[in-house]
Design a protein around this motif. Structure first.
Motif, PDB file in Angstrom:
ATOM      1  N   SER A  86      34.314  55.953  53.297  1.00  0.00           N
ATOM      2  CA  SER A  86      34.196  55.949  54.756  1.00  0.00           C
ATOM      3  C   SER A  86      35.142  56.908  55.481  1.00  0.00           C
ATOM      4  O   SER A  86      35.106  56.976  56.691  1.00  0.00           O
ATOM      5  CB  SER A  86      34.370  54.531  55.273  1.00  0.00           C
ATOM      6  OG  SER A  86      35.478  53.944  54.668  1.00  0.00           O
ATOM      7  N   THR A 134      28.930  52.074  51.344  1.00  0.00           N
ATOM      8  CA  THR A 134      28.327  51.248  50.295  1.00  0.00           C
ATOM      9  C   THR A 134      28.050  49.796  50.700  1.00  0.00           C
ATOM     10  O   THR A 134      27.332  49.084  49.993  1.00  0.00           O
ATOM     11  CB  THR A 134      29.261  51.199  49.075  1.00  0.00           C
ATOM     12  OG1 THR A 134      30.543  50.752  49.543  1.00  0.00           O
ATOM     13  CG2 THR A 134      29.419  52.556  48.423  1.00  0.00           C
ATOM     14  N   GLY A 207      34.051  41.416  54.548  1.00  0.00           N
ATOM     15  CA  GLY A 207      34.444  42.475  53.619  1.00  0.00           C
ATOM     16  C   GLY A 207      34.762  43.773  54.308  1.00  0.00           C
ATOM     17  O   GLY A 207      34.600  43.915  55.518  1.00  0.00           O
ATOM     18  N   ALA A 208      35.226  44.705  53.511  1.00  0.00           N
ATOM     19  CA  ALA A 208      35.412  46.112  53.879  1.00  0.00           C
ATOM     20  C   ALA A 208      36.710  46.442  54.603  1.00  0.00           C
ATOM     21  O   ALA A 208      37.070  47.604  54.688  1.00  0.00           O
ATOM     22  CB  ALA A 208      34.230  46.653  54.689  1.00  0.00           C
ATOM     23  N   HIS A 211      42.147  41.765  56.251  1.00  0.00           N
ATOM     24  CA  HIS A 211      42.205  40.733  57.279  1.00  0.00           C
ATOM     25  C   HIS A 211      43.049  39.589  56.749  1.00  0.00           C
ATOM     26  O   HIS A 211      43.252  39.453  55.544  1.00  0.00           O
ATOM     27  CB  HIS A 211      40.798  40.252  57.670  1.00  0.00           C
ATOM     28  CG  HIS A 211      39.981  39.721  56.540  1.00  0.00           C
ATOM     29  ND1 HIS A 211      39.486  40.520  55.538  1.00  0.00           N
ATOM     30  CD2 HIS A 211      39.576  38.470  56.237  1.00  0.00           C
ATOM     31  CE1 HIS A 211      38.796  39.787  54.684  1.00  0.00           C
ATOM     32  NE2 HIS A 211      38.843  38.532  55.075  1.00  0.00           N
ATOM     33  N   TYR A 231      35.909  42.164  48.304  1.00  0.00           N
ATOM     34  CA  TYR A 231      36.652  43.427  48.197  1.00  0.00           C
ATOM     35  C   TYR A 231      35.891  44.424  47.326  1.00  0.00           C
ATOM     36  O   TYR A 231      35.335  44.057  46.280  1.00  0.00           O
ATOM     37  CB  TYR A 231      38.030  43.157  47.569  1.00  0.00           C
ATOM     38  CG  TYR A 231      38.741  44.413  47.118  1.00  0.00           C
ATOM     39  CD1 TYR A 231      39.405  45.218  48.036  1.00  0.00           C
ATOM     40  CD2 TYR A 231      38.731  44.811  45.779  1.00  0.00           C
ATOM     41  CE1 TYR A 231      40.036  46.382  47.634  1.00  0.00           C
ATOM     42  CE2 TYR A 231      39.360  45.976  45.367  1.00  0.00           C
ATOM     43  CZ  TYR A 231      40.017  46.751  46.302  1.00  0.00           C
ATOM     44  OH  TYR A 231      40.637  47.912  45.904  1.00  0.00           O
ATOM     45  N   LEU A 233      35.307  49.074  46.805  1.00  0.00           N
ATOM     46  CA  LEU A 233      35.542  50.437  47.289  1.00  0.00           C
ATOM     47  C   LEU A 233      34.504  51.334  46.650  1.00  0.00           C
ATOM     48  O   LEU A 233      34.037  51.049  45.541  1.00  0.00           O
ATOM     49  CB  LEU A 233      36.968  50.897  46.956  1.00  0.00           C
ATOM     50  CG  LEU A 233      37.373  51.018  45.508  1.00  0.00           C
ATOM     51  CD1 LEU A 233      38.649  51.860  45.422  1.00  0.00           C
ATOM     52  CD2 LEU A 233      37.657  49.653  44.907  1.00  0.00           C
ATOM     53  N   GLU A 235      34.494  54.142  45.250  1.00  0.00           N
ATOM     54  CA  GLU A 235      34.775  54.766  43.950  1.00  0.00           C
ATOM     55  C   GLU A 235      34.454  53.823  42.784  1.00  0.00           C
ATOM     56  O   GLU A 235      34.186  54.263  41.671  1.00  0.00           O
ATOM     57  CB  GLU A 235      36.246  55.200  43.868  1.00  0.00           C
ATOM     58  CG  GLU A 235      36.625  56.311  44.844  1.00  0.00           C
ATOM     59  CD  GLU A 235      36.939  55.800  46.252  1.00  0.00           C
ATOM     60  OE1 GLU A 235      36.739  54.598  46.524  1.00  0.00           O
ATOM     61  OE2 GLU A 235      37.366  56.618  47.080  1.00  0.00           O
ATOM     62  N   ASP A 298      45.359  50.310  47.117  1.00  0.00           N
ATOM     63  CA  ASP A 298      45.348  48.948  47.669  1.00  0.00           C
ATOM     64  C   ASP A 298      46.404  48.105  46.975  1.00  0.00           C
ATOM     65  O   ASP A 298      46.535  48.148  45.753  1.00  0.00           O
ATOM     66  CB  ASP A 298      43.966  48.307  47.470  1.00  0.00           C
ATOM     67  CG  ASP A 298      42.918  48.981  48.325  1.00  0.00           C
ATOM     68  OD1 ASP A 298      43.223  49.308  49.478  1.00  0.00           O
ATOM     69  OD2 ASP A 298      41.791  49.192  47.829  1.00  0.00           O
ATOM     70  N   ILE A 319      44.112  41.522  49.807  1.00  0.00           N
ATOM     71  CA  ILE A 319      44.774  42.834  49.871  1.00  0.00           C
ATOM     72  C   ILE A 319      45.785  42.828  51.026  1.00  0.00           C
ATOM     73  O   ILE A 319      45.436  42.501  52.156  1.00  0.00           O
ATOM     74  CB  ILE A 319      43.748  43.970  50.111  1.00  0.00           C
ATOM     75  CG1 ILE A 319      42.610  43.933  49.069  1.00  0.00           C
ATOM     76  CG2 ILE A 319      44.414  45.346  50.189  1.00  0.00           C
ATOM     77  CD1 ILE A 319      43.005  44.275  47.658  1.00  0.00           C
ATOM     78  N   LYS A 419      34.808  49.855  60.305  1.00  0.00           N
ATOM     79  CA  LYS A 419      36.131  49.269  60.108  1.00  0.00           C
ATOM     80  C   LYS A 419      36.942  49.413  61.395  1.00  0.00           C
ATOM     81  O   LYS A 419      36.902  50.456  62.037  1.00  0.00           O
ATOM     82  CB  LYS A 419      36.843  49.990  58.968  1.00  0.00           C
ATOM     83  CG  LYS A 419      36.054  49.938  57.675  1.00  0.00           C
ATOM     84  CD  LYS A 419      36.807  50.544  56.512  1.00  0.00           C
ATOM     85  CE  LYS A 419      35.878  50.676  55.324  1.00  0.00           C
ATOM     86  NZ  LYS A 419      36.481  50.425  54.042  1.00  0.00           N
TER      87      LYS A 419
HETATM   88  P1  AMP Z   1      35.226  52.480  51.141  1.00  0.00           P
HETATM   89  O1  AMP Z   1      35.390  53.194  49.849  1.00  0.00           O
HETATM   90  O2  AMP Z   1      35.002  53.366  52.283  1.00  0.00           O
HETATM   91  O3  AMP Z   1      34.224  51.386  51.034  1.00  0.00           O
HETATM   92  O4  AMP Z   1      36.621  51.760  51.453  1.00  0.00           O
HETATM   93  C1  AMP Z   1      37.221  50.934  50.500  1.00  0.00           C
HETATM   94  C2  AMP Z   1      38.542  50.424  51.012  1.00  0.00           C
HETATM   95  O5  AMP Z   1      38.362  49.434  52.035  1.00  0.00           O
HETATM   96  C3  AMP Z   1      39.350  49.723  49.950  1.00  0.00           C
HETATM   97  O6  AMP Z   1      40.033  50.628  49.123  1.00  0.00           O
HETATM   98  C4  AMP Z   1      40.267  48.860  50.781  1.00  0.00           C
HETATM   99  O7  AMP Z   1      41.354  49.605  51.273  1.00  0.00           O
HETATM  100  C5  AMP Z   1      39.378  48.453  51.958  1.00  0.00           C
HETATM  101  N1  AMP Z   1      38.779  47.128  51.715  1.00  0.00           N
HETATM  102  C6  AMP Z   1      37.539  46.847  51.305  1.00  0.00           C
HETATM  103  N2  AMP Z   1      37.341  45.515  51.225  1.00  0.00           N
HETATM  104  C7  AMP Z   1      38.494  44.925  51.595  1.00  0.00           C
HETATM  105  C8  AMP Z   1      38.947  43.563  51.692  1.00  0.00           C
HETATM  106  N3  AMP Z   1      38.160  42.534  51.458  1.00  0.00           N
HETATM  107  N4  AMP Z   1      40.232  43.364  52.078  1.00  0.00           N
HETATM  108  C9  AMP Z   1      41.045  44.403  52.342  1.00  0.00           C
HETATM  109  N5  AMP Z   1      40.687  45.691  52.275  1.00  0.00           N
HETATM  110  C10 AMP Z   1      39.429  45.956  51.890  1.00  0.00           C
END
Ligand code: AMP
Ligand code: ZN
Length: 429
Positions: A86, A134, A207-208, A211, A231, A233, A235, A298, A319, A419
């Protein structure tokens, strides 16, 4: 109770055997792409799981350097999907999937949904962005795999979201936590009563974005539902990496699909069991674009002990922040979620906040703008001042610095469809 009982409750011994086999296969596959081939990945010998520590890390920058196709391990014609993370600036980090990758991913997400009680009868509304991000397609395919009626609303258009929730008896939603709070504001403004008007609504997947537990509780109490932390990402596929079970004591991270390490972000050495560090993951099943020892940035910790739900895959803690989101204010390290944690649970506090950083002379100045609960009387100055002081006190003991706190009217702070942007850093020094 389980989507895939055998694998979810596999003994640790068998799980590690499987991981080692999959790690070896992954390494062999990874050497097919220019990036890992040039890195000499084929020269490393892996005989045990702990041999992973000998392998090089992969960073977001490495993914960018390998852009566009440098990490792809299969002929281009076998790729069926591309996603990107993102971030909005610079070269995007892209991840490619084969048909089998998409299938495995959908199954992992289905496993998560089933774990929290989602079944074929459920109506699932996905309020998270579709497209390169995603969150949309990831959850969508998982929900369809279970057989839910799946409504791909994506984010935004809150009134329509609520209309769909009411008219189609929606029972589960997937939503970014900050948007879930905005949804609550809108529900209140439209005089919708959750128990009366949304009687089928039972679960939310949050998610994402980071919090706090307080935010989860706020969402749960307002709607009278269960909310679960999800949670992921891009990648590592996206959602479906780690997910809370019904015990809500940490998120199970699916170790048949990911080899998990927690390292000290400075020394890169493994932390002691149970200590907080940077999560590092290796894909164990991905064929289109395997990634070795990915530094997620993270921060989390493995939770020791077994989970009452019977699943044997380790759990990670909520996280606490990303190493690159850490703010250094007056020399103190602060994560935005710590700020939220200090006041979100307080009576009188509403559902949105913002952190503004400025330079005043040679000093950092932190302003926290906090929306009030709609039930709080804006003209009861004494009560407002008491609340403001309580927030300052709580922030001081949480952060060890004393910020300025401004209380704002409900709904007055900006919201975002994706986000949340929590921090506005205007510092000039
Ligand atoms: P993206 O690759 O753009 O989907 O972003 C992924 C990132 O979003 C992760 O590496 C985290 O930093 C953050 N993230 C996703 N889910 C959570 C969650 N449930 N709690 C905290 N951070 C999250
Ligand atoms: Zn569990």
């Amino acid at each position: 109770m389980y989507w895939a009982k055998e694998i979810e409750t596999i003994s640790r011994e068998k799980l590690e055997e499987l991981q080692l086999k999959r790690l070896k296969d992954t390494l062999e596959n990874a050497t097919r792409c220019p990036y890992y081939r040039d890195l000499g990945l084929g020269d490393y010998r892996v005989e045990t799981l702990s041999d992973i520590e000998k392998l090089p890390f992969t960073t977001k920058q490495d993914l960018r350097d390998a852009y566009p196709y440098g990490m792809v391990c299969v002929p281009q014609k076998r790729l069926v999907r591309l996603h990107a993370s993102s971030g909005t600036t610079g070269t995007p980090t892209v991840v490619f999937h084969t048909m089998s990758d998409i299938d495995t991913w959908a199954d992992l997400v289905a496993r998560c949904l089933y774990m929290i009680g989602v079944r074929q009868e459920d109506v699932f509304q996905n309020m998270i962005g579709y497209g390169l991000f995603t969150g949309g397609l990831g959850l969508h395919y998982g929900a369809e795999r279970i057989g839910c009626l799946t409504i791909p609303t994506g984010p935004g258009n809150t009134k329509r979201q609520l209309r769909f929730m009411r008219e189609f008896d929606v029972s589960v939603v997937h939503v970014i936590p900050s948007y879930a709070l905005h949804l609550a504001d809108t529900v209140e403004n439209l005089d919708i009563v959750p128990e009366r008007d949304l009687p089928h609504f039972k679960r939310a997947i949050l998610g994402a974005e980071p919090h706090s537990e307080e935010t989860r509780r706020k969402v749960e109490e307002f709607f009278g539902i269960d909310a679960f932390n999800s949670y992921g990402l891009s990648e590592m596929n996206g959602p479906g990496v780690a997910f809370e079970c019904q015990e809500k004591q940490g998120m199970h991270i699916w170790e048949d699909a990911y080899l998990v390490e927690i390292v000290d972000p400075d020394t890169l050495a493994p932390v002691k069991p149970g200590e907080i560090g940077e999560l590092v993951m290796t894909t164990l099943t991905r064929e289109g674009m395997p990634i070795i020892r990915y530094r997620t940035k993270d921060l989390t910790a493995l939770i020791p002990g077994e989970c009452a739900c019977g699943r044997t895959h380790h759990r990670i803690k909520r996280i606490s922040g990303r190493t690159d989101d850490m703010l250094i204010i007056k020399g103190v390290n602060i994560f935005p979620v710590q700020v939220e944690q200090a006041f979100m649970g307080m009576e009188g506090v509403g559902r949105n906040y913002q952190i503004i950083l400025e330079s005043r002379g040679h000093n950092d100045h932190m302003i926290v703008r906090v929306e009030l609960d709609p039930d709080m009387f804006i003209d009861d100055f004494k009560k407002l001042e008491e609340l403001r002081k309580r927030i300052i006190g709580s922030l001081r003991s949480e952060l060890l610095i004393t910020p300025e706190v401004n209380l704002c009217e409900p709904g007055s702070l900006p919201i975002s469809e994706g986000k949340a942007v929590r921090v506005i850093d205007k510092r000039t020094i």
